[in-house]
Design an enzyme around this catalytic site. Structure first.
Site, PDB file in Angstrom:
ATOM      1  CG  HIS A   1       8.746  17.334   0.879  1.00 15.15           C
ATOM      2  ND1 HIS A   1       9.385  17.795  -0.258  1.00 15.15           N
ATOM      3  CD2 HIS A   1       8.271  18.429   1.498  1.00 15.15           C
ATOM      4  CE1 HIS A   1       9.272  19.112  -0.326  1.00 15.15           C
ATOM      5  NE2 HIS A   1       8.616  19.526   0.751  1.00 15.15           N
TER       6      HIS A   1
ATOM      7  NE  ARG B   1       7.040  18.845   8.398  1.00 17.86           N
ATOM      8  CZ  ARG B   1       7.387  19.924   7.734  1.00 17.86           C
ATOM      9  NH1 ARG B   1       6.894  21.098   8.046  1.00 17.86           N
ATOM     10  NH2 ARG B   1       8.252  19.839   6.742  1.00 17.86           N
TER      11      ARG B   1
ATOM     12  CG  ASP C   1       0.599  30.691  -6.723  1.00 19.00           C
ATOM     13  OD1 ASP C   1       0.137  30.036  -7.691  1.00 19.00           O
ATOM     14  OD2 ASP C   1       0.092  30.689  -5.597  1.00 19.00           O
TER      15      ASP C   1
ATOM     16  NE  ARG D   1      13.351  25.837   0.103  1.00 23.26           N
ATOM     17  CZ  ARG D   1      12.573  24.869   0.545  1.00 23.26           C
ATOM     18  NH1 ARG D   1      12.718  23.630   0.106  1.00 23.26           N
ATOM     19  NH2 ARG D   1      11.648  25.119   1.441  1.00 23.26           N
TER      20      ARG D   1
ATOM     21  CG  ASN E   1       4.170  21.612  10.513  1.00 20.08           C
ATOM     22  OD1 ASN E   1       5.295  21.930  10.903  1.00 20.08           O
ATOM     23  ND2 ASN E   1       3.871  21.530   9.239  1.00 20.08           N
TER      24      ASN E   1
ATOM     25  CG  LEU F   1       5.995  18.210  -8.604  1.00 21.34           C
ATOM     26  CD1 LEU F   1       5.599  18.302 -10.077  1.00 21.34           C
ATOM     27  CD2 LEU F   1       7.515  18.197  -8.463  1.00 21.34           C
TER      28      LEU F   1
ATOM     29  CD  GLU G   1       3.597  16.861   4.090  1.00 22.39           C
ATOM     30  OE1 GLU G   1       3.108  17.825   3.501  1.00 22.39           O
ATOM     31  OE2 GLU G   1       4.789  16.802   4.433  1.00 22.39           O
TER      32      GLU G   1
HETATM   33  P1  AMP Z   1       2.229  23.425  -1.330  1.00 23.27           P
HETATM   34  O1  AMP Z   1       3.587  23.905  -0.923  1.00 23.27           O
HETATM   35  O2  AMP Z   1       2.140  21.955  -1.537  1.00 23.27           O
HETATM   36  O3  AMP Z   1       1.123  23.975  -0.473  1.00 23.27           O
HETATM   37  O4  AMP Z   1       1.963  24.063  -2.792  1.00 23.27           O
HETATM   38  C1  AMP Z   1       1.765  25.433  -2.962  1.00 23.27           C
HETATM   39  C2  AMP Z   1       1.917  25.785  -4.438  1.00 23.27           C
HETATM   40  O5  AMP Z   1       0.987  25.029  -5.229  1.00 23.27           O
HETATM   41  C3  AMP Z   1       1.586  27.234  -4.765  1.00 23.27           C
HETATM   42  O6  AMP Z   1       2.687  28.077  -4.566  1.00 23.27           O
HETATM   43  C4  AMP Z   1       1.222  27.155  -6.229  1.00 23.27           C
HETATM   44  O7  AMP Z   1       2.398  27.277  -7.009  1.00 23.27           O
HETATM   45  C5  AMP Z   1       0.680  25.759  -6.425  1.00 23.27           C
HETATM   46  N1  AMP Z   1      -0.777  25.724  -6.612  1.00 23.27           N
HETATM   47  C6  AMP Z   1      -1.751  25.682  -5.671  1.00 23.27           C
HETATM   48  N2  AMP Z   1      -2.968  25.674  -6.235  1.00 23.27           N
HETATM   49  C7  AMP Z   1      -2.783  25.706  -7.580  1.00 23.27           C
HETATM   50  C8  AMP Z   1      -3.655  25.724  -8.734  1.00 23.27           C
HETATM   51  N3  AMP Z   1      -4.964  25.684  -8.601  1.00 23.27           N
HETATM   52  N4  AMP Z   1      -3.064  25.744  -9.947  1.00 23.27           N
HETATM   53  C9  AMP Z   1      -1.730  25.778 -10.086  1.00 23.27           C
HETATM   54  N5  AMP Z   1      -0.877  25.770  -9.056  1.00 23.27           N
HETATM   55  C10 AMP Z   1      -1.369  25.739  -7.818  1.00 23.27           C
END
Ligand code: AMP
Length: 396
Positions: free
Chosen positions: A179, A90, A283, A240, A7, A208, A384
């Site tokens: 996605h 990817r 986050d 975003r 990727n 999400l 993925e």
């Molecule tokens: P991704 O883009 O799929 O890697 O998701 C990343 C996002 O998942 C982070 O910015 C967090 O907002 C959320 N995230 C990851 N771990 C947790 C957790 N244990 N509790 C709540 N949100 C989480």
């Protein structure tokens, strides 16, 4: 067969070596700061993570270091390149040219290049990664797996914007969706896990993560998705904006004295839950903490995010005239219990009842609706890289 999954971004490159029979990850890692200085993070299965600073003026050096790490006498996981049967890449944008993954040929490379305009930050980087791999692994078959491909089954009424039709004809302006590898993987796996017949099912996938999108999957095929020409449309995301009145762009440009690039920067990097929470964080762990300590902006960000997800789910129930299952996936969908709870609190009218105890869990295949719920709701972790490896093996 061992499949190397790549990727590639403009200055970074993530990789995993996956054994396609056992579906085990033999090793994984990341090259960062390519073109600046260079850093390799490498972790073999069951081994320690090692970080080394290595000069990576281009992606070719980065991939050479990945190959060296994978074949290293001590920490490597294969003896030579001969043990890598194929490479799966990817690729972000396949435009209307690719509705499926393809074995990479010169014509395919040219067609991917023709989609560069649609994803100027991503496709050129993906192509650089492919070229570098081809140089170092001539003779190894390579496959391109597109983020947009799964959504190519959307009907015209779902992908056309209310804009002059000529923009679609002349400039390919339409909804593509992203996605796709995740939506495809999760919808199939959800059907299997929940005992549904994929070919006779209505599934909504809520991917999400920091980038977030939703799709409506009818009988195994995507019929609508929330991201558009670019990944900026749809849900409120980490940074975003998602959907908004397009006239806001002119209004803000005037008020803040910004040009179009400046406005786009705000919409892509300074908006979403980050901007809503007054820059507290993108986050959800920080937002949850903020809410607990009474930060009203963190609460507003969380509420706007969840409300948007719930509205999209409602609209996709309408699009499919019903729903059998809703699957939550990606970083937030898999882990943030509070987000699932908030979103599902809007969906009682569908006959959904939530198993509150199950919803407290995270990160594994799990049903979180009660046995008598009219719609099944599940957490389905996405993968993925594994999806790319499977597609690659199927083609080579
Ligand atoms: P991704 O883009 O799929 O890697 O998701 C990343 C996002 O998942 C982070 O910015 C967090 O907002 C959320 N995230 C990851 N771990 C947790 C957790 N244990 N509790 C709540 N949100 C989480």
């Amino acid at each position: 067969m061992n499949v190397l999954v790549i990727n590639c971004g403009s200055s970074s490159l993530k990789f995993q070596l996956i054994n396609s029979e056992s579906e085990e990850v033999l090793a994984k890692g990341l090259c960062e700061r390519i073109g600046i200085d260079g850093r390799l993070t490498y972790q073999p299965e069951g081994g320690e993570k090692a970080v080394s600073e290595l000069a990576m003026p281009t992606h070719t050096e980065a991939i050479q270091f990945v190959i060296d790490a994978l074949t290293d006498a001590e920490t490597g996981v294969v003896k030579s390149l001969d043990e890598i049967g194929a490479v799966g890449h990817r690729v972000v944008h396949g435009g209307e040219k690719f509705a499926n993954s393809v074995v990479i040929t010169d014509e395919v490379l040219k067609a991917i290049e023709e989609c560069n305009d649609l994803a100027p930050l991503h496709n050129p980087a993906n192509l650089i990664g492919i070229n570098a791999c081809q140089k170092l692994m001539p003779g190894t078959p390579m496959v391109a797996v597109f983020d947009t491909a799964f959504h190519q089954t959307m009907p015209e009424k779902a992908y056309l914007y209310g804009l002059p039709y000529e923009y679609y004809e002349k400039y390919a302006v339409r909804r593509y969706g992203f996605h796709g590898t995740s939506h495809s993987f999760v919808s199939k796996h959800a059907a299997e896990f929940l005992g549904l017949d994929l070919n006779n099912s209505k599934i909504i996938v809520a991917h999400l993560g920091n980038g977030a999108s939703i799709s409506a999957v009818l009988n195994g095929k995507c019929i609508d998705t929330s991201m558009g020409l670019t990944p900026l449309e749809g849900l409120v995301m980490g940074t975003r904006s998602g959907d908004m009145d397009p006239a806001i762009m002119e209004y803000i440009a005037k008020k803040e004295d910004l040009d179009i690039a400046g406005v786009m920067n705000v919409l892509n990097k300074k908006s979403g839950v980050f901007g809503l929470s007054k820059n507290l964080s993108s986050d959800f762990r920080d937002l949850e903490e903020g809410m607990e300590s009474g930060n009203k902006y963190a609460k507003a960000a969380m509420e706007v995010f969840c409300y948007r997800v719930a509205k999209y789910i409602g609209s996709y129930v309408a699009a499919m005239n019903g729903v059998d299952a809703i699957a939550f996936t990606a970083g937030i969908g898999e882990n943030a219990c509070i987000v699932r709870e908030y979103v599902l609190s809007y969906l009682g009218y569908l006959g959904i009842t939530v198993d509150a105890e199950a919803n407290k869990k995270r990160g594994e295949d799990l049903v979180i609706s009660t046995a008598d719920s009219k719609v099944k709701v599940a957490i389905i972790p996405t993968n993925e890289e594994l999806a790319i490896a499977r597609e690659t093996v199927a083609l080579v």
